[in-house]
Design a protein around this motif. Structure first.
Motif, mmCIF file in Angstrom:
data_model
loop_
_atom_site.group_PDB
_atom_site.id
_atom_site.type_symbol
_atom_site.label_atom_id
_atom_site.label_comp_id
_atom_site.label_asym_id
_atom_site.label_seq_id
_atom_site.Cartn_x
_atom_site.Cartn_y
_atom_site.Cartn_z
ATOM 1 N N GLY A 109 0.801 -1.219 0.000
ATOM 2 C CA GLY A 109 0.000 0.000 0.000
ATOM 3 C C GLY A 109 0.835 1.272 0.000
ATOM 4 O O GLY A 109 2.062 1.232 0.141
ATOM 5 N N VAL A 110 0.153 2.395 -0.170
ATOM 6 C CA VAL A 110 0.799 3.707 -0.146
ATOM 7 C C VAL A 110 0.136 4.565 0.937
ATOM 8 O O VAL A 110 -1.046 4.387 1.234
ATOM 9 N N THR A 138 -1.874 9.456 -1.816
ATOM 10 C CA THR A 138 -3.091 9.369 -2.628
ATOM 11 C C THR A 138 -3.785 10.719 -2.704
ATOM 12 O O THR A 138 -4.157 11.194 -3.780
ATOM 13 N N TYR A 191 -6.078 2.134 -0.928
ATOM 14 C CA TYR A 191 -4.695 2.235 -1.384
ATOM 15 C C TYR A 191 -3.684 2.022 -0.252
ATOM 16 O O TYR A 191 -2.549 1.613 -0.514
ATOM 17 N N GLU A 192 -4.078 2.273 0.978
ATOM 18 C CA GLU A 192 -3.195 1.924 2.096
ATOM 19 C C GLU A 192 -3.102 0.404 2.237
ATOM 20 O O GLU A 192 -2.066 -0.134 2.623
ATOM 21 N N ASN A 242 -1.548 -1.179 -3.179
ATOM 22 C CA ASN A 242 -1.450 -0.251 -4.309
ATOM 23 C C ASN A 242 -1.617 -1.040 -5.606
ATOM 24 O O ASN A 242 -0.707 -1.162 -6.426
ATOM 25 N N SER A 260 -3.030 0.076 -9.837
ATOM 26 C CA SER A 260 -2.218 0.837 -8.889
ATOM 27 C C SER A 260 -2.620 2.306 -9.004
ATOM 28 O O SER A 260 -3.265 2.718 -9.982
ATOM 29 N N LEU A 261 -2.240 3.101 -8.025
ATOM 30 C CA LEU A 261 -2.507 4.530 -8.088
ATOM 31 C C LEU A 261 -1.897 5.129 -9.355
ATOM 32 O O LEU A 261 -2.534 5.925 -10.044
#
Length: 197
Positions: free
Chosen positions: A31-32, A37, A57-58, A61, A83-84
């Motif tokens: 995740g990010v 984001t 997204y956490e 990703n 993905s983002l």
């Protein structure tokens, strides 16, 4: 609703473990942070649709799609999680298309131009709703009232064994059972109640 989303994501992982989808599980990317984001949405000039997207997204990703048949990485039948970075690239590719709404951000893709997108609006009651963009169709319905509602529906489909592996090892579904489940869990969305009821 955040605990519902977390629970749904856990059930999705469990469902894939039970199906033995090791390639899918291995290709889920770390995740990010939420700030990343939110920052990317700010650069696009898009209002952020809410904490559910941050949580997604956490969690992960997206999925590494490099060198793999897409059928092996579907999060739900027919679609994998972008993905983002892929979402940003797809947004920028489609934003000039007359059928694309500037307030749509793509989350899930089929690899052929169809997406599930989240609506990012400052003024509309559609903010945070999930729309199914179909590249060959003129109409793009709201299918879920929120990201959490969508993922809860997918999680329950795993739990009830509505999703299964076909003879080629790709994720598939019992379409009739899924339509019934969608109607059961999404009574607030006319796409389910009107098309089925």
């Amino acid at each position: 609703m955040m605990s519902d989303l977390t629970s749904a994501l856990r059930q999705i992982i469990l469902g894939n473990e039970e199906l033995g989808r090791l390639e899918f599980l291995r290709r889920l990317q770390p995740g990010v942070p939420s700030g990343v984001t939110r920052g990317e949405f700010s650069k696009l000039g898009l209002p952020f649709p809410g904490d559910q997207l941050s949580s997604l997204y956490e969690w992960r990703n997206g999925t590494d799609s490099d060198g793999v048949k897409l059928g092996h990485i579907y999060l739900f039948p027919g679609f994998y999680m972008l993905s983002l970075e892929e979402g940003l690239a797809s947004y920028n590719n489609f934003v000039g298309n007359e059928r694309w709404d500037r307030e749509w951000f793509p989350l899930f893709a089929d690899g052929g131009g169809d997406f599930y997108v989240v609506t990012c609006s400052r003024t509309s009651s559609r903010n945070g709703k999930i729309v199914h963009f179909m590249i060959d169709e003129p109409d793009h319905p709201v299918e879920y009232g929120s990201l959490a509602s969508m993922l809860l529906t997918m999680a329950e489909a795993y739990r009830r064994k509505i999703f299964f592996l076909d003879q080629d090892g790709y994720l598939d579904e019992d379409s009739e059972a899924f339509l019934s489940l969608g109607e059961e869990l999404n009574q607030d969305v006319s796409w389910w109640t009107d098309s089925i009821g």
